[in-house]
Design a protein around this motif. Structure first.
Motif, PDB file in Angstrom:
ATOM      1  N   LYS A  63      -6.463 -14.239 -30.210  1.00  0.00           N
ATOM      2  CA  LYS A  63      -6.087 -13.441 -31.385  1.00  0.00           C
ATOM      3  C   LYS A  63      -7.248 -13.389 -32.384  1.00  0.00           C
ATOM      4  O   LYS A  63      -7.540 -12.338 -32.959  1.00  0.00           O
ATOM      5  CB  LYS A  63      -4.854 -14.025 -32.054  1.00  0.00           C
ATOM      6  N   SER A  64      -7.915 -14.553 -32.579  1.00  0.00           N
ATOM      7  CA  SER A  64      -9.086 -14.573 -33.465  1.00  0.00           C
ATOM      8  C   SER A  64     -10.187 -13.674 -32.922  1.00  0.00           C
ATOM      9  O   SER A  64     -10.887 -12.998 -33.687  1.00  0.00           O
ATOM     10  CB  SER A  64      -9.609 -16.001 -33.616  1.00  0.00           C
ATOM     11  N   SER A  65     -10.325 -13.667 -31.606  1.00  0.00           N
ATOM     12  CA  SER A  65     -11.320 -12.789 -30.980  1.00  0.00           C
ATOM     13  C   SER A  65     -10.987 -11.334 -31.243  1.00  0.00           C
ATOM     14  O   SER A  65     -11.849 -10.527 -31.605  1.00  0.00           O
ATOM     15  CB  SER A  65     -11.376 -13.055 -29.474  1.00  0.00           C
ATOM     16  N   TYR A  66      -9.719 -10.980 -31.070  1.00  0.00           N
ATOM     17  CA  TYR A  66      -9.302  -9.585 -31.290  1.00  0.00           C
ATOM     18  C   TYR A  66      -9.465  -9.177 -32.750  1.00  0.00           C
ATOM     19  O   TYR A  66      -9.818  -8.031 -33.052  1.00  0.00           O
ATOM     20  CB  TYR A  66      -7.847  -9.411 -30.865  1.00  0.00           C
ATOM     21  N   ASP A  67      -9.230 -10.105 -33.682  1.00  0.00           N
ATOM     22  CA  ASP A  67      -9.323  -9.804 -35.114  1.00  0.00           C
ATOM     23  C   ASP A  67     -10.756  -9.832 -35.638  1.00  0.00           C
ATOM     24  O   ASP A  67     -10.992  -9.469 -36.792  1.00  0.00           O
ATOM     25  CB  ASP A  67      -8.490 -10.800 -35.920  1.00  0.00           C
ATOM     26  N   SER A  68     -11.720 -10.279 -34.815  1.00  0.00           N
ATOM     27  CA  SER A  68     -13.113 -10.360 -35.272  1.00  0.00           C
ATOM     28  C   SER A  68     -13.687  -8.965 -35.466  1.00  0.00           C
ATOM     29  O   SER A  68     -13.178  -7.982 -34.939  1.00  0.00           O
ATOM     30  CB  SER A  68     -13.951 -11.135 -34.253  1.00  0.00           C
ATOM     31  N   ASN A  69     -14.784  -8.902 -36.239  1.00  0.00           N
ATOM     32  CA  ASN A  69     -15.393  -7.610 -36.547  1.00  0.00           C
ATOM     33  C   ASN A  69     -16.816  -7.467 -36.013  1.00  0.00           C
ATOM     34  O   ASN A  69     -17.545  -6.568 -36.406  1.00  0.00           O
ATOM     35  CB  ASN A  69     -15.392  -7.366 -38.058  1.00  0.00           C
ATOM     36  N   TYR A 128     -17.362 -15.401 -28.807  1.00  0.00           N
ATOM     37  CA  TYR A 128     -17.196 -16.831 -29.085  1.00  0.00           C
ATOM     38  C   TYR A 128     -15.737 -17.252 -28.918  1.00  0.00           C
ATOM     39  O   TYR A 128     -15.426 -18.208 -28.189  1.00  0.00           O
ATOM     40  CB  TYR A 128     -17.683 -17.140 -30.499  1.00  0.00           C
ATOM     41  N   TYR A 129     -14.832 -16.559 -29.579  1.00  0.00           N
ATOM     42  CA  TYR A 129     -13.415 -16.912 -29.495  1.00  0.00           C
ATOM     43  C   TYR A 129     -12.823 -16.572 -28.141  1.00  0.00           C
ATOM     44  O   TYR A 129     -11.896 -17.246 -27.661  1.00  0.00           O
ATOM     45  CB  TYR A 129     -12.631 -16.233 -30.615  1.00  0.00           C
ATOM     46  N   ALA A 130     -13.347 -15.520 -27.504  1.00  0.00           N
ATOM     47  CA  ALA A 130     -12.870 -15.176 -26.160  1.00  0.00           C
ATOM     48  C   ALA A 130     -13.201 -16.293 -25.185  1.00  0.00           C
ATOM     49  O   ALA A 130     -12.396 -16.643 -24.308  1.00  0.00           O
ATOM     50  CB  ALA A 130     -13.489 -13.859 -25.706  1.00  0.00           C
ATOM     51  N   ASN A 131     -14.385 -16.886 -25.324  1.00  0.00           N
ATOM     52  CA  ASN A 131     -14.793 -17.982 -24.441  1.00  0.00           C
ATOM     53  C   ASN A 131     -13.946 -19.229 -24.681  1.00  0.00           C
ATOM     54  O   ASN A 131     -13.553 -19.922 -23.728  1.00  0.00           O
ATOM     55  CB  ASN A 131     -16.273 -18.298 -24.660  1.00  0.00           C
ATOM     56  N   LYS A 132     -13.633 -19.531 -25.951  1.00  0.00           N
ATOM     57  CA  LYS A 132     -12.772 -20.681 -26.255  1.00  0.00           C
ATOM     58  C   LYS A 132     -11.372 -20.472 -25.673  1.00  0.00           C
ATOM     59  O   LYS A 132     -10.745 -21.403 -25.170  1.00  0.00           O
ATOM     60  CB  LYS A 132     -12.683 -20.888 -27.767  1.00  0.00           C
ATOM     61  N   SER A 133     -10.902 -19.240 -25.739  1.00  0.00           N
ATOM     62  CA  SER A 133      -9.591 -18.938 -25.163  1.00  0.00           C
ATOM     63  C   SER A 133      -9.635 -19.068 -23.638  1.00  0.00           C
ATOM     64  O   SER A 133      -8.702 -19.596 -23.023  1.00  0.00           O
ATOM     65  CB  SER A 133      -9.172 -17.515 -25.562  1.00  0.00           C
ATOM     66  N   LEU A 134     -10.731 -18.604 -23.034  1.00  0.00           N
ATOM     67  CA  LEU A 134     -10.893 -18.703 -21.575  1.00  0.00           C
ATOM     68  C   LEU A 134     -10.858 -20.166 -21.138  1.00  0.00           C
ATOM     69  O   LEU A 134     -10.198 -20.513 -20.143  1.00  0.00           O
ATOM     70  CB  LEU A 134     -12.207 -18.043 -21.169  1.00  0.00           C
ATOM     71  N   GLU A 135     -11.554 -21.028 -21.864  1.00  0.00           N
ATOM     72  CA  GLU A 135     -11.564 -22.460 -21.519  1.00  0.00           C
ATOM     73  C   GLU A 135     -10.159 -23.048 -21.585  1.00  0.00           C
ATOM     74  O   GLU A 135      -9.763 -23.852 -20.737  1.00  0.00           O
ATOM     75  CB  GLU A 135     -12.496 -23.205 -22.477  1.00  0.00           C
ATOM     76  N   ALA A 136      -9.388 -22.641 -22.599  1.00  0.00           N
ATOM     77  CA  ALA A 136      -8.021 -23.158 -22.744  1.00  0.00           C
ATOM     78  C   ALA A 136      -7.121 -22.665 -21.612  1.00  0.00           C
ATOM     79  O   ALA A 136      -6.295 -23.423 -21.092  1.00  0.00           O
ATOM     80  CB  ALA A 136      -7.447 -22.733 -24.093  1.00  0.00           C
ATOM     81  N   PHE A 137      -7.276 -21.396 -21.219  1.00  0.00           N
ATOM     82  CA  PHE A 137      -6.486 -20.885 -20.108  1.00  0.00           C
ATOM     83  C   PHE A 137      -6.830 -21.622 -18.809  1.00  0.00           C
ATOM     84  O   PHE A 137      -5.932 -21.938 -17.998  1.00  0.00           O
ATOM     85  CB  PHE A 137      -6.736 -19.387 -19.923  1.00  0.00           C
ATOM     86  N   LEU A 141     -10.625 -12.326 -19.660  1.00  0.00           N
ATOM     87  CA  LEU A 141     -11.548 -12.903 -20.639  1.00  0.00           C
ATOM     88  C   LEU A 141     -12.897 -13.244 -20.023  1.00  0.00           C
ATOM     89  O   LEU A 141     -13.922 -13.250 -20.726  1.00  0.00           O
ATOM     90  CB  LEU A 141     -10.930 -14.152 -21.271  1.00  0.00           C
ATOM     91  N   ALA A 142     -12.922 -13.523 -18.737  1.00  0.00           N
ATOM     92  CA  ALA A 142     -14.186 -13.824 -18.064  1.00  0.00           C
ATOM     93  C   ALA A 142     -15.119 -12.620 -18.056  1.00  0.00           C
ATOM     94  O   ALA A 142     -16.336 -12.757 -17.911  1.00  0.00           O
ATOM     95  CB  ALA A 142     -13.919 -14.302 -16.632  1.00  0.00           C
ATOM     96  N   LYS A 143     -14.557 -11.422 -18.219  1.00  0.00           N
ATOM     97  CA  LYS A 143     -15.369 -10.204 -18.198  1.00  0.00           C
ATOM     98  C   LYS A 143     -15.998  -9.892 -19.550  1.00  0.00           C
ATOM     99  O   LYS A 143     -16.908  -9.063 -19.636  1.00  0.00           O
ATOM    100  CB  LYS A 143     -14.504  -9.015 -17.763  1.00  0.00           C
ATOM    101  N   VAL A 180     -10.100  -8.163 -24.383  1.00  0.00           N
ATOM    102  CA  VAL A 180      -9.467  -9.133 -25.279  1.00  0.00           C
ATOM    103  C   VAL A 180      -8.059  -8.680 -25.664  1.00  0.00           C
ATOM    104  O   VAL A 180      -7.129  -9.486 -25.727  1.00  0.00           O
ATOM    105  CB  VAL A 180     -10.334  -9.327 -26.544  1.00  0.00           C
ATOM    106  N   LYS A 181      -7.897  -7.380 -25.927  1.00  0.00           N
ATOM    107  CA  LYS A 181      -6.588  -6.863 -26.319  1.00  0.00           C
ATOM    108  C   LYS A 181      -5.562  -7.101 -25.216  1.00  0.00           C
ATOM    109  O   LYS A 181      -4.433  -7.539 -25.485  1.00  0.00           O
ATOM    110  CB  LYS A 181      -6.690  -5.375 -26.629  1.00  0.00           C
TER     111      LYS A 181
END
Length: 268
Positions: free
Chosen positions: A62-68, A75-84, A110-112, A126-127
């Protein structure tokens, strides 16, 4: 109920069973009950671990999607990928296939993101992963007894989305009101200009008629005075003060021309 508490209850219960077993049950029943409680405790612990990982993954996607910008997006997409990826083992042991499959799909998306060159392309994956992340939490809840923390988080998220929608609606309404006020102000100003121009033009016309009548009486009407006012459309683009100054100057010029005509008559 967390895993530590379950294991504590299990140890206490097993100890009691072993002490009273010689009097009320066969050893095989103790073993089966012991095994059932052990599996339940282990499965519940894995589901709780998976739940924590999925919530963390969803928070970061969500933080990744809300980033600008693309840096924060990745950065946030990678953190989410690690958690998944961490959640997969726990979900497999938890036995929640639906949540596992969704977690797998989200990780694939997210790996893409890392290899995408543009913000828009990365945000596309990300969406999709964000929606899947929310679904994975819902599916895991169906596999386990919902925890208060999970329910509170989802309720808070829903409330936040509802408040954001209300805020966006209020902003849109505010913008519409401002635009309407600007249009009304412009319309009022245009009406004031129109009234002011008509008043001055009537005064000019009245003065012109009076001057020409006087010149005719004085036998000085060889060259009748003419209205020298500019085109109304051109004048209406000016400010109210400029319109007033324009007509005052025209009246002064008309009066000067009138007096000059009278002076010529005297010379004759």
């Amino acid at each position: 109920m967390n895993g530590t508490l379950l294991r504590g209850l299990f140890d206490t219960f097993a100890h009691l069973l072993i002490n009273i077993a010689p009097n009320i049950m066969e050893k095989k029943y103790i073993f089966l009950l012991f095994l059932s409680l052990s599996l339940f405790s282990f499965g519940q612990t894995n589901c709780e671990d998976a739940n924590s990982d999925l919530i963390y993954a969803y928070s970061n996607v969500k933080s990744s999607y809300d980033s600008n910008n693309i840096s924060h997006l990745k950065y946030y997409a990678n953190k989410s990928l690690e958690a998944f990826n961490r959640s997969k083992k726990s979900l497999e042991n938890c036995g929640c296939d639906a949540a596992y499959n969704l977690s797998y799909d989200a990780a694939e998306l997210l790996a893409k993101v890392e290899n995408e060159a543009t913000f828009e392309d990365g945000r596309f994956y990300v969406k999709r992963a964000r929606e899947i992340a929310k679904q994975s939490i819902t599916e895991l809840d169906k596999c386990t007894v919902p925890t208060t923390e999970t329910n509170d988080l989802l309720a808070l998220e829903n409330e936040q989305e509802r408040l954001e929608q209300m805020q966006n609606a209020l902003k849109a309404e505010e913008a519409a009101i401002k635009a309407k006020l600007v249009a009304q102000k412009q319309q009022t100003l245009a009406l004031k200009k129109e009234v002011l121009i008509n008043v001055y033009k009537q005064a000019m016309s009245s003065n012109l008629e009076t001057y020409n009548s006087t010149l005719e009486v004085c036998d000085c009407a060889d060259k009748p005075l003419k209205d020298v006012s500019s085109n109304t459309d051109e004048i209406s683009t000016k400010s109210l003060e400029d319109i007033k100054s324009h007509f005052i100057e025209n009246m002064k010029d008309l009066a000067s021309n009138y007096l000059a005509q009278l002076d010529l008559c005297l010379d004759d």
